[in-house]
Design an enzyme around this catalytic site. Structure first.
Site, PDB file in Angstrom:
ATOM      1  N   ALA A 196      80.010  71.961  -8.333  1.00 35.78           N
ATOM      2  CA  ALA A 196      81.437  72.224  -8.155  1.00 35.78           C
ATOM      3  C   ALA A 196      82.340  71.377  -9.037  1.00 35.78           C
ATOM      4  O   ALA A 196      83.553  71.544  -9.023  1.00 35.78           O
ATOM      5  CB  ALA A 196      81.814  72.003  -6.688  1.00 35.78           C
TER       6      ALA A 196
ATOM      7  N   HIS B 111      88.567  68.378  -6.775  1.00 36.84           N
ATOM      8  CA  HIS B 111      87.651  67.307  -7.168  1.00 36.84           C
ATOM      9  C   HIS B 111      88.247  66.569  -8.358  1.00 36.84           C
ATOM     10  O   HIS B 111      88.611  67.187  -9.361  1.00 36.84           O
ATOM     11  CB  HIS B 111      86.286  67.876  -7.557  1.00 36.84           C
ATOM     12  CG  HIS B 111      85.665  68.746  -6.508  1.00 36.84           C
ATOM     13  ND1 HIS B 111      85.171  68.238  -5.327  1.00 36.84           N
ATOM     14  CD2 HIS B 111      85.476  70.085  -6.461  1.00 36.84           C
ATOM     15  CE1 HIS B 111      84.693  69.238  -4.600  1.00 36.84           C
ATOM     16  NE2 HIS B 111      84.870  70.358  -5.265  1.00 36.84           N
TER      17      HIS B 111
ATOM     18  N   ASN C 178      77.516  66.607  -2.283  1.00 37.80           N
ATOM     19  CA  ASN C 178      76.658  66.755  -3.455  1.00 37.80           C
ATOM     20  C   ASN C 178      77.412  66.383  -4.725  1.00 37.80           C
ATOM     21  O   ASN C 178      76.834  65.884  -5.685  1.00 37.80           O
ATOM     22  CB  ASN C 178      76.135  68.190  -3.562  1.00 37.80           C
ATOM     23  CG  ASN C 178      74.966  68.454  -2.631  1.00 37.80           C
ATOM     24  OD1 ASN C 178      74.119  67.597  -2.424  1.00 37.80           O
ATOM     25  ND2 ASN C 178      74.926  69.630  -2.059  1.00 37.80           N
TER      26      ASN C 178
END
Length: 265
Positions: free
Chosen positions: A121, A217, A187
């Site tokens: 991601a 993120h 993750n």
């Protein structure tokens, strides 16, 4: 190239569809839990055969793609790597367990197999890997999701997710602890740590943000190369709001990369 996929959820199904469209590639097997063979084969599609373990597949597949999560890695990765078959995984967080990490590395050293974690991601891992060579001073990962995205996680122990009116920090620590406490959400933190300065030295902050529309993120790094900040607002897969679309795309791209004679990374 014959491929076995572990798992049959939204990420696996998306990746399988993209992989199956590549010339010279066949998804021959899907590995799933006992009793789920029919639904797994249907989700992955094609002529793949559903099995419950990797036993007997070492001579039938060229590479295995794991999309089943941490428990799937713990159940199947060692056997795959010991057999000498390469493994591509979405579950970098499993490496936060020192014993698991040591066992997987030893299996690769003995058999010559390779374990590769997709970037998933997040992005800019190529730059972070390069910066590590010259020397990194500091790496920080900041993750933001709307409160509903943290339901069922450790965040519920520190925040009232139902009644948040402003962004709230619910974890501040290192990547190893983040991956352990948030196995379904961290993750990304583990991927960043493995690309940079390691699990214990990578700083992590996690926020529940009622104003967040997408999962956000952010990676900040500083070292001999200079400084960079990378930010991505990721969409989820329509089939599963908890699954990152970019993670599924990165799985398919990893197989594409195996087929390229000329590539950038």
């Amino acid at each position: 190239m014959k491929i076995a996929i572990i798992g049959y959820g939204a990420i696996a199904a998306y990746a399988a569809k993209k992989i199956s469209s590549l010339s010279g590639v066949e998804i021959s097997h899907v590995i799933c839990r006992a009793g789920r063979e029919v639904v797994a084969a249907d989700k992955i599609g094609g002529n793949c055969r559903a099995v419950t373990s990797f036993e007997g597949l070492a001579n039938e597949v060229d590479i295995v793609v794991e999309c089943g999560g941490h428990e799937a890695m713990k159940s199947h990765a060692l056997e795959i790597l010991k057999s000498g078959v390469n493994l591509i995984s979405v579950s970098a967080g499993v490496m936060a367990d020192d014993k698991v990490a040591e066992d997987l590395e030893r299996a690769c050293q003995v058999s010559g197999a390779r374990l590769r974690f997709v970037t998933g991601a997040v992005g800019a891992m190529d730059a972070l890997n390069a910066a590590r060579v010259g020397g990194l001073e500091e790496v920080t990962y900041i993750g933001r999701k709307k409160p509903a995205g943290w339901k069922g996680s450790h965040a519920e122990k520190t925040l009232d997710l139902e009644n948040l009116t402003e962004p709230a920090l619910h974890f501040k620590g290192n990547a190893q602890d983040a991956a352990r406490l948030y196995p379904k959400n961290a993750n990304v933190a583990a991927t960043i740590a493995m690309s940079g300065i390691g699990m214990r030295d990578t700083k992590v902050e996690l926020y529940a943000d009622p104003e967040a529309i997408r999962n956000i993120h952010e990676v900040r790094a500083k070292g001999a190369f200079g400084e960079f900040t990378f930010r991505i607002e990721g969409q989820s897969l329509p089939e599963n709001p908890k699954s990152s679309a970019l993670t599924a795309m990165s799985v398919a791209e990893a197989i594409e990369r195996e087929l390229r004679f000329i590539r950038t990374s």
